[in-house]
Design an enzyme around this catalytic site. Structure first.
Site, PDB file in Angstrom:
ATOM      1  N   LEU A 216      40.325   8.459  35.985  1.00  0.00           N
ATOM      2  CA  LEU A 216      38.984   8.961  35.656  1.00  0.00           C
ATOM      3  C   LEU A 216      39.090  10.395  35.152  1.00  0.00           C
ATOM      4  O   LEU A 216      39.741  11.217  35.800  1.00  0.00           O
ATOM      5  CB  LEU A 216      38.087   8.951  36.896  1.00  0.00           C
ATOM      6  CG  LEU A 216      37.607   7.611  37.463  1.00  0.00           C
ATOM      7  CD1 LEU A 216      36.930   7.853  38.810  1.00  0.00           C
ATOM      8  CD2 LEU A 216      36.629   6.948  36.504  1.00  0.00           C
ATOM      9  N   HIS A 217      38.448  10.681  34.023  1.00  0.00           N
ATOM     10  CA  HIS A 217      38.472  12.064  33.546  1.00  0.00           C
ATOM     11  C   HIS A 217      37.273  12.432  32.679  1.00  0.00           C
ATOM     12  O   HIS A 217      37.039  13.605  32.408  1.00  0.00           O
ATOM     13  CB  HIS A 217      39.744  12.318  32.733  1.00  0.00           C
ATOM     14  CG  HIS A 217      39.702  11.712  31.359  1.00  0.00           C
ATOM     15  ND1 HIS A 217      39.902  10.375  31.139  1.00  0.00           N
ATOM     16  CD2 HIS A 217      39.451  12.263  30.148  1.00  0.00           C
ATOM     17  CE1 HIS A 217      39.797  10.124  29.845  1.00  0.00           C
ATOM     18  NE2 HIS A 217      39.514  11.239  29.222  1.00  0.00           N
ATOM     19  N   ARG A 218      36.480  11.456  32.226  1.00  0.00           N
ATOM     20  CA  ARG A 218      35.383  11.743  31.302  1.00  0.00           C
ATOM     21  C   ARG A 218      34.331  12.644  31.955  1.00  0.00           C
ATOM     22  O   ARG A 218      33.978  12.453  33.120  1.00  0.00           O
ATOM     23  CB  ARG A 218      34.701  10.451  30.859  1.00  0.00           C
ATOM     24  CG  ARG A 218      35.622   9.483  30.137  1.00  0.00           C
ATOM     25  CD  ARG A 218      35.670   9.775  28.677  1.00  0.00           C
ATOM     26  NE  ARG A 218      36.465   8.765  27.978  1.00  0.00           N
ATOM     27  CZ  ARG A 218      36.647   8.732  26.677  1.00  0.00           C
ATOM     28  NH1 ARG A 218      36.097   9.654  25.912  1.00  0.00           N
ATOM     29  NH2 ARG A 218      37.379   7.786  26.128  1.00  0.00           N
ATOM     30  N   ARG A 251      40.963  17.804  36.019  1.00  0.00           N
ATOM     31  CA  ARG A 251      39.507  18.009  35.943  1.00  0.00           C
ATOM     32  C   ARG A 251      38.810  17.299  37.105  1.00  0.00           C
ATOM     33  O   ARG A 251      37.939  17.856  37.767  1.00  0.00           O
ATOM     34  CB  ARG A 251      38.987  17.480  34.604  1.00  0.00           C
ATOM     35  CG  ARG A 251      37.483  17.597  34.444  1.00  0.00           C
ATOM     36  CD  ARG A 251      36.995  16.876  33.193  1.00  0.00           C
ATOM     37  NE  ARG A 251      35.666  17.312  32.844  1.00  0.00           N
ATOM     38  CZ  ARG A 251      35.305  17.750  31.645  1.00  0.00           C
ATOM     39  NH1 ARG A 251      36.186  17.824  30.677  1.00  0.00           N
ATOM     40  NH2 ARG A 251      34.061  18.114  31.407  1.00  0.00           N
ATOM     41  N   ASP A 292      38.255   5.179  32.551  1.00  0.00           N
ATOM     42  CA  ASP A 292      37.330   5.594  31.494  1.00  0.00           C
ATOM     43  C   ASP A 292      38.118   6.137  30.298  1.00  0.00           C
ATOM     44  O   ASP A 292      37.580   6.854  29.459  1.00  0.00           O
ATOM     45  CB  ASP A 292      36.305   6.610  32.009  1.00  0.00           C
ATOM     46  CG  ASP A 292      36.934   7.874  32.591  1.00  0.00           C
ATOM     47  OD1 ASP A 292      38.155   8.081  32.412  1.00  0.00           O
ATOM     48  OD2 ASP A 292      36.205   8.670  33.210  1.00  0.00           O
TER      49      ASP A 292
END
Length: 374
Positions: A216-218, A251, A292
């Site tokens: 996950l990073h969006r 992030r 994502d």
């Protein structure tokens, strides 16, 4: 900015000179795959790097296997707002085109670099070829979607990774110069497959087909504290049924700490990000992927694994339409991940693994036709 390498002499390409503009790691890899084909045919290719993403943090195996080279020009634009970056790239890239006068400009994907290069070339009446043309995704106001649509509008050669991409262009009235060639990243997957590593898989003591791989990073998933909490709560439920392996993006890690959500990671195997070869090793041996990431959605498919895509839409809709991948939200992620899958593997969605060769063949034929060479 400056030319950093001497010009090669064209071989049997009848003087064809192609200029490739890249600005991000996936584009560097795609260009490297095409460069091998250009080189084999004796076609001169000039490489320009915008400097949009100037981090060359790639596994050395890419440099070794793909023979990734230094660019002839580096525009050194760095980071900034969308308008600032696009403007800087256009100003500097125009100087290169006026100096080099290529027969064709190649752009890749959907970044600000892609759009900038296509606009400058089009205004100078230099033909544009778009690698990864025809992808469409909601919402329509997202920067990548704007970049894709405008680039496709000004391109003469549109190289589509899937048949759905071809149909997307048809719906917009674009039918000339459109080619289904397959996905260059599938070429890469097949080329690298023998080198995938399983160090992390073995170190963690994992069992094949018994864990879910999560990335996950969006920003729309991790920057909203309410949404991130719900996603992690859903993943925590998954972890009670199947082991969850979560190479956590910096992030995402920062947001988890900032929002005080560390307790929701308990029960998951949270590790630092892993290199491409080990990540692909985890993909090949996992049960399913939750992600994502645009690239990982396809790589899961390449490896014969299903991906649960934590996005409202995806540019790779053919995988969803085929019933292989599924879209999920923070509200239903657990149910979508755990539900039984009945659809068969939809083979051939992204070609036969020779997209780069097909692209270069089309470009060569296009040039021969343009010059009346038989």
């Amino acid at each position: 900015m400056g030319r950093e390498e001497g010009r090669r002499i064209s071989g049997k390409s009848y003087g064809l000179r192609v200029l490739s503009l890249v600005g991000a790691r996936p584009q560097i890899i795609k260009e490297a795959m095409l460069h091998r084909e250009f080189k084999e045919k004796g076609i001169e290719e000039i490489l320009v790097h915008s400097g949009q993403h100037y981090d060359y943090n790639m596994s050395s195996v890419f440099f070794e296997i793909l023979e990734i080279r230094q660019p002839h020009y580096n525009l050194n634009v760095g980071s900034g707002t969308h308008g600032e970056m696009t403007g800087k790239i256009m100003i500097e890239f125009e100087k290169v085109l006026l100096s080099e006068k290529p027969d064709l400009v190649l752009v890749y994907g959907d970044t600000n670099t892609t759009l900038s290069g296509a606009l400058v070339a089009a205004k100078l009446k230099i033909p544009v070829a778009h690698v990864e043309a025809g992808l469409r995704q909601h919402p329509k106001d997202m920067p990548e979607e704007i970049n894709r649509i405008v680039t496709d509008r000004v391109s003469q050669l549109l190289f589509c990774p899937s048949k759905l991409a071809v149909r997307n262009l048809e719906r917009e009235g674009i039918t000339e110069g459109v080619y289904f060639v397959g996905d260059v990243m599938y070429d890469l997957f097949l080329k690298m497959e023998d080198r995938f590593r399983y160090d992390v898989f073995e170190k963690l003591g994992l069992k094949e087909n018994e864990f879910v791989l999560v990335t996950l990073h969006r920003d729309f998933n991790v920057d909203d504290p309410v949404k991130l909490r719900k996603i992690l709560e859903q993943l925590k439920r998954v972890s009670r049924e199947k082991k969850v392996v979560f190479p956590i993006h910096p992030r995402t890690k920062n947001r988890v700490k900032e929002f005080g959500l560390e307790n929701l990671l308990e029960g998951m195997v949270v590790i630092d990000p892993v290199d491409y070869l080990n990540l692909m090793g985890l993909v090949k041996r996992c049960w399913k992927v939750v992600t994502d990431s645009g690239g990982l959605q396809k790589e899961a498919y390449f490896a014969g694994k299903r991906a649960i895509v934590v996005m409202p839409d995806t540019g790779w809709r053919e995988l969803v339409e085929a019933g292989w991948n599924k879209l999920a939200s923070e509200e239903n992620l657990f149910d979508v991940t755990m539900e039984e899958d009945r659809s068969e593997y939809p083979s051939g969605l992204y070609g036969d693994g020779n997209a780069a060769g097909k692209i270069v063949e089309v470009i060569e034929e296009w040039f021969r036709s343009l010059r009346g060479i038989h």
